[in-house]
Structures are given as structure tokens and as C-alpha cells.
Design a protein around this motif. Structure first.
Motif, PDB file in Angstrom:
ATOM      1  N   ARG A   4       4.665  -9.876   2.058  1.00 17.13           N
ATOM      2  CA  ARG A   4       4.517  -8.790   1.241  1.00 17.13           C
ATOM      3  C   ARG A   4       3.074  -8.361   1.090  1.00 17.13           C
ATOM      4  O   ARG A   4       2.705  -7.334   1.335  1.00 17.13           O
ATOM      5  N   LEU A   5       2.242  -9.357   0.763  1.00 15.78           N
ATOM      6  CA  LEU A   5       0.841  -8.952   0.615  1.00 15.78           C
ATOM      7  C   LEU A   5       0.098  -8.645   1.873  1.00 15.78           C
ATOM      8  O   LEU A   5      -0.609  -7.711   1.761  1.00 15.78           O
ATOM      9  N   ALA A   6       0.417  -9.155   3.041  1.00 14.27           N
ATOM     10  CA  ALA A   6       0.056  -8.766   4.285  1.00 14.27           C
ATOM     11  C   ALA A   6       0.560  -7.215   4.678  1.00 14.27           C
ATOM     12  O   ALA A   6      -0.294  -6.283   5.036  1.00 14.27           O
ATOM     13  N   LEU A   7       1.823  -7.081   4.478  1.00 11.90           N
ATOM     14  CA  LEU A   7       2.078  -5.701   4.512  1.00 11.90           C
ATOM     15  C   LEU A   7       1.744  -4.675   3.728  1.00 11.90           C
ATOM     16  O   LEU A   7       1.513  -3.343   4.197  1.00 11.90           O
ATOM     17  N   VAL A   8       1.511  -4.971   2.509  1.00 14.41           N
ATOM     18  CA  VAL A   8       0.758  -3.956   1.756  1.00 14.41           C
ATOM     19  C   VAL A   8      -0.643  -3.705   2.136  1.00 14.41           C
ATOM     20  O   VAL A   8      -0.888  -2.509   2.111  1.00 14.41           O
ATOM     21  N   LYS A   9      -1.334  -4.501   2.491  1.00 15.33           N
ATOM     22  CA  LYS A   9      -2.765  -4.439   2.947  1.00 15.33           C
ATOM     23  C   LYS A   9      -2.540  -3.534   4.069  1.00 15.33           C
ATOM     24  O   LYS A   9      -3.423  -2.652   4.556  1.00 15.33           O
ATOM     25  N   ALA A  10      -1.731  -3.843   5.204  1.00 15.17           N
ATOM     26  CA  ALA A  10      -1.553  -3.081   6.181  1.00 15.17           C
ATOM     27  C   ALA A  10      -1.093  -1.537   5.971  1.00 15.17           C
ATOM     28  O   ALA A  10      -1.654  -0.563   6.465  1.00 15.17           O
ATOM     29  N   ALA A  11      -0.198  -1.426   4.960  1.00 15.26           N
ATOM     30  CA  ALA A  11       0.301   0.047   4.600  1.00 15.26           C
ATOM     31  C   ALA A  11      -0.783   0.673   4.000  1.00 15.26           C
ATOM     32  O   ALA A  11      -0.985   1.863   4.224  1.00 15.26           O
ATOM     33  N   LYS A  12      -1.641   0.109   3.112  1.00 14.15           N
ATOM     34  CA  LYS A  12      -2.840   0.932   2.566  1.00 14.15           C
ATOM     35  C   LYS A  12      -3.422   1.398   3.651  1.00 14.15           C
ATOM     36  O   LYS A  12      -4.242   2.614   3.396  1.00 14.15           O
ATOM     37  N   LEU A  13      -3.804   0.680   4.612  1.00 11.98           N
ATOM     38  CA  LEU A  13      -4.793   1.194   5.727  1.00 11.98           C
ATOM     39  C   LEU A  13      -4.034   2.116   6.519  1.00 11.98           C
ATOM     40  O   LEU A  13      -4.719   3.323   7.024  1.00 11.98           O
ATOM     41  N   LEU A  14      -2.772   2.181   6.814  1.00 11.28           N
ATOM     42  CA  LEU A  14      -1.967   3.261   7.519  1.00 11.28           C
ATOM     43  C   LEU A  14      -1.396   4.418   6.803  1.00 11.28           C
ATOM     44  O   LEU A  14      -1.336   5.567   7.475  1.00 11.28           O
TER      45      LEU A  14
ATOM     46  N   GLY B  50      -0.849   5.154   2.944  1.00 10.33           N
ATOM     47  CA  GLY B  50      -0.857   5.633   1.559  1.00 10.33           C
ATOM     48  C   GLY B  50       0.149   5.019   0.491  1.00 10.33           C
ATOM     49  O   GLY B  50       0.927   4.070   0.863  1.00 10.33           O
ATOM     50  N   SER B  51       0.091   5.653  -0.731  1.00  6.71           N
ATOM     51  CA  SER B  51       0.923   4.852  -1.688  1.00  6.71           C
ATOM     52  C   SER B  51       2.421   4.720  -1.561  1.00  6.71           C
ATOM     53  O   SER B  51       3.191   3.993  -2.177  1.00  6.71           O
ATOM     54  N   ASP B  52       3.113   5.854  -1.057  1.00  5.26           N
ATOM     55  CA  ASP B  52       4.638   5.939  -0.900  1.00  5.26           C
ATOM     56  C   ASP B  52       4.872   4.678   0.243  1.00  5.26           C
ATOM     57  O   ASP B  52       5.750   3.983  -0.307  1.00  5.26           O
ATOM     58  N   LEU B  53       4.200   4.441   1.170  1.00  6.48           N
ATOM     59  CA  LEU B  53       4.522   3.394   2.047  1.00  6.48           C
ATOM     60  C   LEU B  53       4.200   2.016   1.515  1.00  6.48           C
ATOM     61  O   LEU B  53       5.048   1.019   1.537  1.00  6.48           O
ATOM     62  N   THR B  54       3.191   2.137   0.907  1.00  5.90           N
ATOM     63  CA  THR B  54       2.762   0.773  -0.131  1.00  5.90           C
ATOM     64  C   THR B  54       3.824   0.472  -1.271  1.00  5.90           C
ATOM     65  O   THR B  54       4.128  -0.711  -1.058  1.00  5.90           O
ATOM     66  N   ASN B  55       4.315   1.350  -1.755  1.00  9.66           N
ATOM     67  CA  ASN B  55       5.098   1.010  -2.997  1.00  9.66           C
ATOM     68  C   ASN B  55       6.528   0.858  -2.427  1.00  9.66           C
ATOM     69  O   ASN B  55       7.415   0.104  -2.805  1.00  9.66           O
ATOM     70  N   GLY B  56       6.839   1.441  -1.303  1.00  4.28           N
ATOM     71  CA  GLY B  56       8.290   1.361  -0.449  1.00  4.28           C
ATOM     72  C   GLY B  56       8.046  -0.093  -0.158  1.00  4.28           C
ATOM     73  O   GLY B  56       9.268  -0.757  -0.307  1.00  4.28           O
ATOM     74  N   ILE B  57       6.972  -0.668   0.637  1.00  6.26           N
ATOM     75  CA  ILE B  57       7.177  -2.231   0.891  1.00  6.26           C
ATOM     76  C   ILE B  57       7.257  -3.002  -0.103  1.00  6.26           C
ATOM     77  O   ILE B  57       7.909  -4.036  -0.080  1.00  6.26           O
ATOM     78  N   THR B  58       6.717  -2.915  -1.399  1.00  2.00           N
ATOM     79  CA  THR B  58       6.595  -3.819  -2.313  1.00  2.00           C
ATOM     80  C   THR B  58       8.184  -3.629  -3.262  1.00  2.00           C
ATOM     81  O   THR B  58       8.518  -4.552  -3.993  1.00  2.00           O
ATOM     82  N   GLY B  59       8.939  -2.479  -2.739  1.00  2.00           N
ATOM     83  CA  GLY B  59      10.283  -2.441  -3.493  1.00  2.00           C
ATOM     84  C   GLY B  59      11.160  -2.980  -2.762  1.00  2.00           C
ATOM     85  O   GLY B  59      12.287  -3.023  -3.133  1.00  2.00           O
ATOM     86  N   ILE B  60      11.011  -3.508  -1.534  1.00  2.00           N
ATOM     87  CA  ILE B  60      11.868  -4.106  -0.745  1.00  2.00           C
ATOM     88  C   ILE B  60      12.222  -5.527  -1.122  1.00  2.00           C
ATOM     89  O   ILE B  60      11.389  -6.511  -1.342  1.00  2.00           O
ATOM     90  N   ARG B  61      13.703  -5.726  -1.363  1.00  4.59           N
ATOM     91  CA  ARG B  61      14.092  -7.265  -1.788  1.00  4.59           C
ATOM     92  C   ARG B  61      14.537  -7.699  -0.387  1.00  4.59           C
ATOM     93  O   ARG B  61      14.491  -9.032  -0.446  1.00  4.59           O
ATOM     94  N   SER B  62      15.125  -7.152   0.318  1.00  2.28           N
ATOM     95  CA  SER B  62      15.877  -7.800   1.578  1.00  2.28           C
ATOM     96  C   SER B  62      16.102  -6.730   2.572  1.00  2.28           C
ATOM     97  O   SER B  62      16.419  -5.730   2.258  1.00  2.28           O
TER      98      SER B  62
ATOM     99  N   GLN C  24       9.652   7.163  -0.766  1.00  3.35           N
ATOM    100  CA  GLN C  24       9.335   6.062  -0.163  1.00  3.35           C
ATOM    101  C   GLN C  24      10.186   5.633   0.996  1.00  3.35           C
ATOM    102  O   GLN C  24       9.536   5.127   2.012  1.00  3.35           O
ATOM    103  N   VAL C  25      11.204   5.977   1.044  1.00  2.00           N
ATOM    104  CA  VAL C  25      12.245   5.600   2.063  1.00  2.00           C
ATOM    105  C   VAL C  25      11.708   6.619   3.235  1.00  2.00           C
ATOM    106  O   VAL C  25      11.803   6.059   4.203  1.00  2.00           O
ATOM    107  N   GLU C  26      11.364   7.814   2.942  1.00  2.00           N
ATOM    108  CA  GLU C  26      10.966   8.764   4.016  1.00  2.00           C
ATOM    109  C   GLU C  26       9.878   7.974   4.662  1.00  2.00           C
ATOM    110  O   GLU C  26       9.591   8.113   5.935  1.00  2.00           O
ATOM    111  N   ALA C  27       8.971   7.287   3.960  1.00  3.53           N
ATOM    112  CA  ALA C  27       7.625   6.824   4.308  1.00  3.53           C
ATOM    113  C   ALA C  27       7.935   5.494   5.334  1.00  3.53           C
ATOM    114  O   ALA C  27       7.315   5.363   6.396  1.00  3.53           O
ATOM    115  N   LEU C  28       8.666   4.679   4.746  1.00  2.00           N
ATOM    116  CA  LEU C  28       9.231   3.693   5.548  1.00  2.00           C
ATOM    117  C   LEU C  28      10.068   4.134   6.859  1.00  2.00           C
ATOM    118  O   LEU C  28       9.930   3.339   7.792  1.00  2.00           O
TER     119      LEU C  28
END
Length: 184
Positions: free
Chosen positions: A56-66, A68-80, A167-171
Motif C-alpha cells: 500500500r505504501l508503494a502504491l500510494v507513493k506511485a499514485a502521488k506521482l501519477l 493526485g489525491s483521489d487516486l491516492t485516497n482510493g488506493i488507501t481505501g482498498i481492503r481487498s 475515487q472509484v473513477e480515478a482507480l
């Protein structure tokens, strides 16, 4: 004598009817039962991803680069997340595709009250995304699509977590790349 036989005969009839209802031709009723029904069949590949801390930390870092916040928050919201892909590799698998695999999955989403977020593919991808939740809060989304350059292929993605629709749209914009990477 006839009354004594009535109960065992009735039980046997119900048992036989129950066995037929669980057979291979019976459509799945939920996303989870769809995965269970097909994940070990010829031509299917299922992948399950649970977000552990380092991933999750690696994905959030990549999302920040790619993105923005909707993608970052979407990734952190994933449980499975679960992905099942289908590539017709045999004549029986091709027959399965012709029998309406995508229609079965679409029926599951419709019957379980998923709301279409998009109907004609999203963000230039070939995925139709549907959500479950209340208002702007999404607890699960599912995406139906195909693998690029694979005729008669099929993909179902099921993601559980805590999201907003944006966030779903960003994902959803990154689903084709994610699915392609997991289906190899």
C-alpha cells in the motif's frame, strides 16, 4: 406403510433437486459465487490481492506521482481485490464464452443492485464499472471488461473497501494496466 415411505421419498426428491441446482449450468448468484464457480476451470485465472502495509505504501507513493489525491485516497481505501480473467484456450472454453459468460456476470451485478458508474467503458478503457454503496460512499465496485488483443476474453474485477465515486473513477482509469499486469 405408505405414510412411512412418504418422508424418505420426499427427502430424496429434495436432495436430488438440490444437487441439480448446484450444477455447472446454474448461473452464479453473487460475485463471490462467480469466482468460486469459475476460478479452477480451463481458461480462467484468478488473482486475489489484499493490501498489506508495504504494498500500500508503494502504491500510494506511485499514485502521488501519477494522479493526485483521489487516486491516492482510493488506493488507501482498498481492503481487498479479486480479478478473474478468461482466455479461451480450448474448444470447451470457447464454448463457454459463446454461452454468455459476460451476460452471467452482468446479471449478477444487476440482480445484486450494483449501480452502473459507467456503461460504455471508462476513461478510455474497455471496462464498465458498477458500484455498491449509499450516496457518494462506495463499499464495493466491480468492473467488467476484456483483455487487450485477446478475442472472446473476459475480466471481472471486484474491489472492496471504502471509497467515494470520484475515487472509484480515478482507480478505474488504471484498471486496464493493473489487470494486464496481474493476468500474466
Amino acid at each position: 406403510m405408505l405414510a412411512k415411505l412418504r418422508l424418505p421419498v420426499l427427502f430424496l426428491i429434495l436432495l436430488l433437486a438440490g444437487c441439480r441446482a448446484g450444477g455447472p449450468g446454474t448461473p452464479a448468484k453473487t460475485v463471490a459465487s462467480f469466482f468460486s464457480k469459475y476460478e479452477n476451470r480451463d481458461g480462467f485465472k484468478a488473482t486475489e490481492w489484499s493490501a498489506d502495509l508495504l504494498q500500500r505504501l508503494a502504491l500510494v507513493k506511485a499514485a502521488k506521482l501519477l494522479g493526485g489525491s483521489d487516486l491516492t485516497n482510493g488506493i488507501t481505501g482498498i481492503r481487498s481485490a479479486r480479478v478473474i480473467s478468461f482466455t479461451p484456450t480450448s474448444s470447451s472454453a470457447k464454448e463457454l464464452a459463446a454461452q454468455g459468460l459476460r451476460a452471467e456476470a452482468a446479471g449478477i451485478l444487476q440482480n445484486n443492485k450494483y449501480d452502473p458508474l459507467s456503461t460504455a467503458g471508462f476513461g478510455g478503457s474497455n471496462y464498465a464499472i458498477s458500484t455498491r454503496g449509499s450516496g457518494n460512499s462506495v463499499s464495493e465496485f466491480a468492473a467488467l471488461g476484456t483483455l487487450p488483443d485477446v478475442a472472446d476474453s473476459f475480466v471481472l474485477v471486484s474491489v472492496q473497501g471504502n471509497f467515494t465515486k470520484s475515487q472509484v473513477e480515478a482507480l478505474g482509469k488504471y484498471l486496464p494496466q493493473i489487470v494486464q499486469a496481474t493476468s500474466k
